[in-house]
Write a protein that holds these residues in place. Sequence first.
Motif: not given
Length: 164
Positions: A37-42, A47-53, A57-58, A71-74
């Motif tokens: 597990v990686e912790f992303q501090l600060s 926002g969020f990305r979703t798929d058709d279901s 997803t991110a 900026e970072l997309a997880i």
Amino acid sequence: YFFVLSSQNAFDVRWCKGNVGEKIFDPWVEHLQSLGVEFQLSTRVQGFRTDDSKSITAIDCAVQDEDGAHELAIYADKVVFAVGGAALNRFVTCSPELAKHSDFRKFAYLRGLGVLATRLYLDTALDTPYSANACWGFDDGVGMTMFDITKLHELDGETSIIEL
């Protein structure tokens, strides 16, 4: 809090004897890191990305670290919202991507409760009637519980630790 505990038929409370960070959170974080597990501090969710279901997803984030702002997309197979109702409400109301799905819009109806705790270190021993003392009557809808940490942790001495 006190009223919830007192009304439960089978509820077992365990109080941490020592610093919660050192005794519980530090070992837990170390264990999670050992599992990858990686912790992303600060980092702030943007926002969020979703798929058709309707699956997320991110998560789009804004990061402020030693390298500056970026900026970072997880990307993830699954996302767990480990936040309170007010934060979850805010995610949905501020995210057009989540708000377009009816299942996520239901989270916008969640309400949250603000809680503040203060710990007092007294230089004299305070004799409290119980280790948890419920108090109310200040204003409509406002109450509190005063915890005698000294009694809960079975500490001896001429001082007291009280948490409100």
